[in-house]
Design a protein around this motif. Structure first.
Motif, short mmCIF file in Angstrom:
data_model
loop_
_atom_site.label_atom_id
_atom_site.label_comp_id
_atom_site.label_asym_id
_atom_site.label_seq_id
_atom_site.Cartn_x
_atom_site.Cartn_y
_atom_site.Cartn_z
N ASP A 289 -37.34 -46.68 10.47
CA ASP A 289 -36.59 -45.72 11.11
C ASP A 289 -37.27 -44.71 11.98
OD1 ASP A 289 -33.82 -45.39 9.63
OD2 ASP A 289 -34.93 -46.58 8.40
N MET A 290 -38.58 -44.63 11.75
CA MET A 290 -39.42 -43.46 12.43
C MET A 290 -40.01 -44.26 13.87
SD MET A 290 -40.44 -40.52 11.23
CE MET A 290 -40.32 -39.62 9.52
N LYS A 291 -39.62 -45.29 13.97
CA LYS A 291 -40.03 -46.08 15.22
C LYS A 291 -38.79 -46.29 16.26
CE LYS A 291 -43.70 -46.07 12.87
NZ LYS A 291 -44.70 -45.38 13.01
N TYR A 292 -37.54 -45.72 15.82
CA TYR A 292 -36.48 -46.03 16.85
C TYR A 292 -36.79 -45.06 18.13
CZ TYR A 292 -33.66 -48.23 13.29
OH TYR A 292 -33.30 -49.30 12.28
N ILE A 293 -37.18 -43.74 17.90
CA ILE A 293 -37.36 -43.04 19.13
C ILE A 293 -38.56 -43.53 19.97
CG2 ILE A 293 -37.89 -40.68 20.08
CD1 ILE A 293 -36.35 -39.64 17.06
N THR A 294 -38.08 -43.99 21.27
CA THR A 294 -39.25 -44.43 22.47
C THR A 294 -39.22 -43.35 23.42
OG1 THR A 294 -37.40 -45.54 23.53
CG2 THR A 294 -38.78 -46.82 21.76
N LEU A 295 -40.01 -43.27 24.57
CA LEU A 295 -40.02 -42.52 25.64
C LEU A 295 -38.53 -42.49 26.21
CD1 LEU A 295 -43.40 -42.57 27.20
CD2 LEU A 295 -42.45 -40.62 26.02
N GLU A 296 -38.15 -44.03 26.45
CA GLU A 296 -37.09 -44.24 27.15
C GLU A 296 -35.67 -43.62 26.37
OE1 GLU A 296 -39.01 -46.61 26.25
OE2 GLU A 296 -39.47 -47.53 28.10
N ARG A 297 -35.69 -43.62 25.27
CA ARG A 297 -34.66 -43.08 24.31
C ARG A 297 -34.57 -41.44 24.27
NH1 ARG A 297 -32.44 -46.29 19.18
NH2 ARG A 297 -30.61 -44.63 19.62
N LEU A 298 -35.77 -41.16 24.56
CA LEU A 298 -36.10 -39.39 24.41
C LEU A 298 -35.64 -39.01 25.80
CD1 LEU A 298 -37.24 -36.85 23.14
CD2 LEU A 298 -39.53 -37.75 23.88
N ALA A 299 -35.82 -39.67 26.78
CA ALA A 299 -35.65 -39.24 28.09
C ALA A 299 -33.69 -39.34 28.27
CB ALA A 299 -35.91 -40.29 29.18
N LYS A 300 -33.44 -40.36 27.81
CA LYS A 300 -32.04 -40.62 27.74
C LYS A 300 -31.22 -39.62 27.14
CE LYS A 300 -28.53 -44.38 27.31
NZ LYS A 300 -27.61 -44.09 26.30
N SER A 301 -31.63 -39.27 25.87
CA SER A 301 -30.81 -38.34 24.87
C SER A 301 -31.04 -36.97 25.75
CB SER A 301 -31.59 -38.14 23.71
OG SER A 301 -31.19 -37.34 22.72
N MET A 302 -32.30 -36.54 26.38
CA MET A 302 -32.32 -35.26 26.73
C MET A 302 -31.46 -35.12 28.11
SD MET A 302 -36.46 -34.64 26.03
CE MET A 302 -36.37 -32.82 26.70
N LYS A 303 -31.39 -36.43 28.95
CA LYS A 303 -30.33 -36.26 29.95
C LYS A 303 -28.80 -36.32 29.85
CE LYS A 303 -29.22 -39.42 33.99
NZ LYS A 303 -29.13 -40.76 34.29
N GLU A 304 -28.46 -37.02 28.58
CA GLU A 304 -27.17 -36.91 28.39
C GLU A 304 -26.61 -35.84 27.45
OE1 GLU A 304 -26.32 -41.00 26.93
OE2 GLU A 304 -26.64 -41.68 28.65
N GLU A 305 -27.56 -35.38 26.52
CA GLU A 305 -27.45 -34.38 25.53
C GLU A 305 -26.20 -34.67 24.51
OE1 GLU A 305 -27.69 -29.92 26.65
OE2 GLU A 305 -27.40 -30.94 28.68
N LYS A 306 -26.02 -35.96 24.10
CA LYS A 306 -24.98 -36.55 23.41
C LYS A 306 -25.30 -36.59 22.06
CE LYS A 306 -22.48 -39.31 26.79
NZ LYS A 306 -22.49 -40.60 27.35
N ASP A 307 -26.58 -36.91 21.68
CA ASP A 307 -26.98 -37.16 20.29
C ASP A 307 -27.27 -36.08 19.53
OD1 ASP A 307 -27.26 -39.89 21.10
OD2 ASP A 307 -29.38 -39.44 21.74
N LEU A 308 -26.06 -35.08 19.41
CA LEU A 308 -26.13 -33.73 18.85
C LEU A 308 -26.11 -33.92 17.49
CD1 LEU A 308 -24.07 -31.71 21.52
CD2 LEU A 308 -26.59 -31.34 21.10
N VAL A 309 -26.61 -33.19 16.66
CA VAL A 309 -26.63 -32.80 15.11
C VAL A 309 -25.72 -31.93 14.87
CG1 VAL A 309 -27.64 -32.51 12.91
CG2 VAL A 309 -28.93 -33.92 14.73
N GLU A 310 -24.51 -32.16 14.18
CA GLU A 310 -23.53 -31.19 13.78
C GLU A 310 -23.21 -31.21 12.23
OE1 GLU A 310 -22.53 -29.25 15.94
OE2 GLU A 310 -22.71 -30.23 17.70
N ILE A 311 -23.33 -30.10 11.78
CA ILE A 311 -23.15 -29.93 10.28
C ILE A 311 -21.87 -29.00 10.05
CG2 ILE A 311 -24.09 -29.30 8.07
CD1 ILE A 311 -26.95 -29.87 9.47
N PRO A 312 -20.86 -29.32 8.97
CA PRO A 312 -19.84 -28.57 8.79
C PRO A 312 -20.41 -27.07 8.34
CG PRO A 312 -19.19 -30.52 8.13
CD PRO A 312 -20.73 -30.53 8.51
#
Ligand code: 13P
Ligand code: SF4
Length: 302
Positions: free
Chosen positions: A261-284
């Motif tokens: 689980d600690m290995k899913y984040i790659t540079l590609e995914r980090l860049a995509k996430s920061m570009k799209e801002e979709k992987d947001l953590v939300e808590i009620p």
């Protein structure tokens, strides 16, 4: 390619006013690009005091949730939404509520490796770096219900002599180390201190020269005059050790000491996430507020 990605991530970081936090178990390229690399306590502390508008949490979900619980008004990105923690999944809020009914006098101490919902059912949180201080802060006449890591719980019990009830959880990555594997490494490196994380089983922690959180292991190794070390934690931590020491050699307590689980984040995914801002953590909010109480009590202690 990776230079372009690194440049893009840095540019995007400025545009977003973002801080990048990474755990010691992250891939080397993620540790290299992060503003802060640390253990779960250090990352929680940094999240509690940052003035950045966006927190990019490179770790697993409970770490990103911790950042969000402490910063409800900031955006928190977890660049790999599927990055969970097998130990955190071993306790649910519902099961904990049931257990609390069996131990009504007990103070509930939850390891930070838990969901926001479980933290919301807890009195106080701890990490492996501050667990003993947290336990000592609880009045001596109160029993303790410790969730979910029985290995960490048993290690704390041995250090503090407190009455504790344990959850039957563990980290499958650390729990798999066997004494035979350790003995084999000790045969190969007879002068190497055995330095292990308290998520390892009791027969491993009993045999160790030092039992520490990841930040504690780093400090112990930096201060030791030994040259070789047998290291009982996830393999990503060896990169941290190599970056922060010189002339020392590290040998994992077992092969394949990897938290996928600690290995899913790659540079590609980090860049995509920061570009799209979709992987947001939300808590009620109702859960976040109660989880905040448990985390804040921990941060007030140490
Ligand atoms: P630390 O608190 O030492 O960072 O450990 C977190 C963890 O997930 C260990 O498996
Ligand atoms: Fe969870 Fe274990 Fe991975 Fe740490 S190493 S994040 S406790 S599964």
């Amino acid at each position: 390619m990776s230079t372009e990605l690194v440049q893009y991530i840095k540019k995007r970081q400025d545009e977003l006013d973002a801080i990048i936090l990474a755990h010691f178990y992250q891939l080397p390229e993620i540790q290299d690009i992060a503003d802060i690399v640390g253990d779960s306590l250090q990352l929680a502390r940094e999240a509690s005091k940052t003035s950045a508008s966006v927190i990019v949490s490179c770790g697993v979900r409970f770490m990103a949730e911790t950042a969000k619980i402490l910063n409800p008004d900031k955006k928190v990105l977890l660049p790999a939404v599927e990055a969970g923690c097998a130990m955190a999944d071993m306790v649910t809020a519902e099961a904990l509520r049931e257990k609390k009914r069996q131990y009504p006098q007990a103070v509930v101490v939850s390891y930070v490796n838990t969901s926001a919902e479980v933290k919301a059912e807890s009195d106080i949180c701890c990490t492996s770096a501050n667990a003993i201080e947290v336990i000592k802060s609880i009045p001596e006449d109160r029993p303790i219900l410790f969730v979910p890591d029985r290995n960490l719980g048993k290690w704390i019990e041995a250090q503090t002599n407190r009455e504790m009830f344990f959850w039957a959880g563990c980290c499958p990555v650390h729990d798999q180390v066997t004494i035979e594997q350790v003995r084999e490494q000790q045969r190969l490196y007879p002068d190497a201190p055995l330095v292990v994380h308290p998520e390892c089983p009791p027969e491993i922690t009993s045999a160790a020269d030092a039992v520490r959180s990841t930040s504690g292991m780093l400090k112990y190794i930096q201060e030791s005059s030994a040259r070789d070390f047998i290291v009982g934690t996830e393999e990503g931590f060896l990169y941290t050790l190599e970056n922060n020491t010189s002339g020392k050699r590290f040998h994992l307590a077992r092969t394949d000491f990897i938290c996928q689980d600690m290995k899913y984040i790659t540079l590609e995914r980090l860049a995509k996430s920061m570009k799209e801002e979709k992987d947001l953590v939300e808590i009620p909010e109702e859960i976040r507020e109660r989880a905040y109480q448990a985390l804040d009590r921990m941060l007030q202690i140490g």
